[in-house]
Design an enzyme around this catalytic site. Structure first.
Site, PDB file in Angstrom:
ATOM      1  CB  VAL A  46      -1.044   0.056   1.246  1.00 58.60           C
ATOM      2  CG1 VAL A  46      -0.216   0.330   2.361  1.00 58.60           C
ATOM      3  CG2 VAL A  46      -2.106   0.857   0.902  1.00 58.60           C
ATOM      4  CG  HIS A  47       1.776   3.028  -3.090  1.00 56.56           C
ATOM      5  ND1 HIS A  47       1.563   1.526  -3.407  1.00 56.56           N
ATOM      6  CD2 HIS A  47       1.699   3.628  -4.143  1.00 56.56           C
ATOM      7  CE1 HIS A  47       1.377   1.688  -4.804  1.00 56.56           C
ATOM      8  NE2 HIS A  47       1.291   2.834  -5.233  1.00 56.56           N
TER       9      HIS A  47
END
Length: 171
Positions: A121-122
């Protein structure tokens, strides 16, 4: 309904779809001590800031947790707090350096939601200007970026570091 065409992204999307590697780009770059070569702008306690190598606009960056999780609910409160602190500092830095008219902030969770790297995730931060979407992508099939990544890096890194040194977060 209006349609937004982004043909310059097709190469990236097709390559990302083929890449079934077990390694993770975000884990790999942070394990090296080559921040400038990998466009890492800042290393925090739980996350870091990195330029997007395939930017929509100059200043397009990402905030990435060190923890390798595919969705935000896999992060604890301190990790989420730091990510938001780095997001706030990045917005301030980009405003000072580029004076954009607005921002897109987003987290794409899962490939079908647009995540090119769906296993880690980012948060994306994309500065926007009035008129930044013009005829070039539609007519010419190209996206014109007026600045090299190296120039973006050299402008943003000192500004982000300055802001974060002034506004330290006690975690």
């Amino acid at each position: 309904m209006d349609v937004l065409w982004a043909p310059w992204r097709s190469k990236y999307v097709s390559e990302a779809s083929k890449n079934k590697s077990t390694s993770c780009l975000f884990c790999d770059v942070i394990s090296k001590n080559e921040d400038k070569q990998n466009w890492i702008l800042y290393r925090g306690k739980f996350s870091y800031i990195i330029l997007n190598a395939f930017p929509y606009n100059p200043g397009h960056l990402m905030i990435v947790p060190y923890k390798h999780v595919s969705s935000i609910e896999g992060l604890d409160d301190k990790e989420i707090l730091e990510i938001n602190h780095l997001l706030k500092a990045s917005i301030k830095a980009i405003r000072r350096v580029y004076s954009p008219d607005g921002f897109n902030v987003g987290i794409n969770i899962g490939r079908v939601a647009g995540a090119g790297i769906d296993q880690h995730v980012h948060v994306h931060l994309v500065p926007r200007w009035n008129g930044d979407a013009n005829f070039m992508p539609v007519i010419g099939g190209v996206k014109v970026l007026p600045e090299m990544l190296e120039d973006t890096y050299n402008k943003l890194k000192p500004e982000i570091e300055k802001i974060l040194s002034e506004e330290a977060l006690d975690l």
